[in-house]
Write an enzyme that holds these catalytic residues in place. Structure first.
Site, PDB file in Angstrom:
ATOM      1  N   ARG A  59      55.607  42.716   9.916  1.00  0.00           N
ATOM      2  CA  ARG A  59      55.991  43.982  10.538  1.00  0.00           C
ATOM      3  C   ARG A  59      56.130  43.890  12.048  1.00  0.00           C
ATOM      4  NH1 ARG A  59      56.209  48.405   7.314  1.00  0.00           N
ATOM      5  NH2 ARG A  59      55.077  48.184   5.377  1.00  0.00           N
ATOM      6  N   ASN A 101      61.520  62.052  14.077  1.00  0.00           N
ATOM      7  CA  ASN A 101      61.723  61.805  12.647  1.00  0.00           C
ATOM      8  C   ASN A 101      62.011  63.119  11.950  1.00  0.00           C
ATOM      9  OD1 ASN A 101      61.629  60.344  10.110  1.00  0.00           O
ATOM     10  ND2 ASN A 101      59.606  61.262   9.745  1.00  0.00           N
ATOM     11  N   HIS A 103      61.575  64.969   8.194  1.00  0.00           N
ATOM     12  CA  HIS A 103      60.890  64.847   6.904  1.00  0.00           C
ATOM     13  C   HIS A 103      61.214  66.092   6.068  1.00  0.00           C
ATOM     14  CE1 HIS A 103      57.897  63.520   4.051  1.00  0.00           C
ATOM     15  NE2 HIS A 103      57.437  64.761   4.022  1.00  0.00           N
ATOM     16  N   ASP A 139      54.420  60.436   8.830  1.00  0.00           N
ATOM     17  CA  ASP A 139      54.811  61.851   8.781  1.00  0.00           C
ATOM     18  C   ASP A 139      53.845  62.748   9.562  1.00  0.00           C
ATOM     19  OD1 ASP A 139      57.018  61.170   7.230  1.00  0.00           O
ATOM     20  OD2 ASP A 139      55.891  61.322   5.375  1.00  0.00           O
ATOM     21  N   ALA A 167      69.494  72.415   5.223  1.00  0.00           N
ATOM     22  CA  ALA A 167      68.674  72.864   6.361  1.00  0.00           C
ATOM     23  C   ALA A 167      68.423  71.702   7.329  1.00  0.00           C
ATOM     24  CB  ALA A 167      67.365  73.446   5.849  1.00  0.00           C
TER      25      ALA A 167
END
Ligand code: GRF
Length: 208
Positions: A59, A101, A103, A139, A167
């Site tokens: 990573r 981000n 979500h 998140d 949306a």
């Protein structure tokens, strides 16, 4: 913009940024997967693309490549839009308050995957989407803007996902504009929006 797939949010941002008055320019669309359909959307719009495969890399090595590519292009803000990799804490800290981000839930409810299935199983009446500043935890992070949509009897995960996605396409361009213009700032762990009125709100009713 960092993507891994379809790129419909990318498309919404491409369309918003086509307005000369929009306060951000999409300088690069980067994917970890060469087959991401969003790359074609970027190419059609004449936006530079780059693929950095993640497979077989630790990573931190992948994130170091990302970091170098973004810095080389003078990128100011990173927008995650269906980018299916968790970023390392080191990367997130290096780009603190500069990664957004989207979500498909009203965070902090329903973090993670399979959101719409869980929303339907729980019988909640409203769900929606959230654009937030990225923190190392998945998140999580200061909320910039949200949109609420109803859950309707008979919804399937697919029908609900489609309603939420409509949306998403409204709320992401709004949230990015707030951050890019400097109108939205992280203060403590909340986002304050300069000059925001109750009528403007940063909860967007998609029917409105
Ligand atoms: C969206 O539902 C977004 O909220 C989630 O991944 C999906 C990406 O869709 N993070 P797309 O690639 O933008 O069409």
């Amino acid at each position: 913009m960092l993507i891994s797939g379809r790129g419909s949010n990318l498309q919404a941002l491409i369309e918003a940024a086509a307005d000369p008055a929009y306060p951000a320019e999409i300088a690069l669309v980067l994917s970890n997967l060469a087959e991401a359909a969003g790359l074609d959307r970027a190419r059609s719009a004449g936006i530079a693309t780059l693929v950095i495969p993640h497979k077989g890399k630790p990573r931190d090595a992948f994130d170091a490549e990302l970091d170098a590519a973004l810095k080389a292009r003078g990128i100011d803000l990173i927008c995650l839009a269906g980018f299916m990799r968790l970023l390392t804490p080191g990367f997130v800290e290096a780009w603190a308050d500069r990664i957004l981000n989207i979500h498909p839930s009203l965070l902090p409810a329903y973090k993670g995957l399979h959101v719409h299935e869980r929303v339907i199983a729980d019988g909640v009446r409203f769900t929606g989407c959230t654009v937030h500043i990225v923190r190392p935890e998945m998140d999580a992070g200061p909320i910039i803007a949200q949109a609420a949509v109803p859950v309707i009897d008979g919804d399937t995960p697919e029908t609900l996902a489609a309603r939420v996605l409509t949306a998403e396409h409204r709320v992401y361009p709004l949230a990015l504009a707030l951050v890019a213009s400097g109108q939205a700032k992280v203060v403590g762990e909340r986002v304050l929006v300069e000059g925001a009125t109750a009528a403007q709100g940063f909860l967007v009713n998609p029917a409105g």
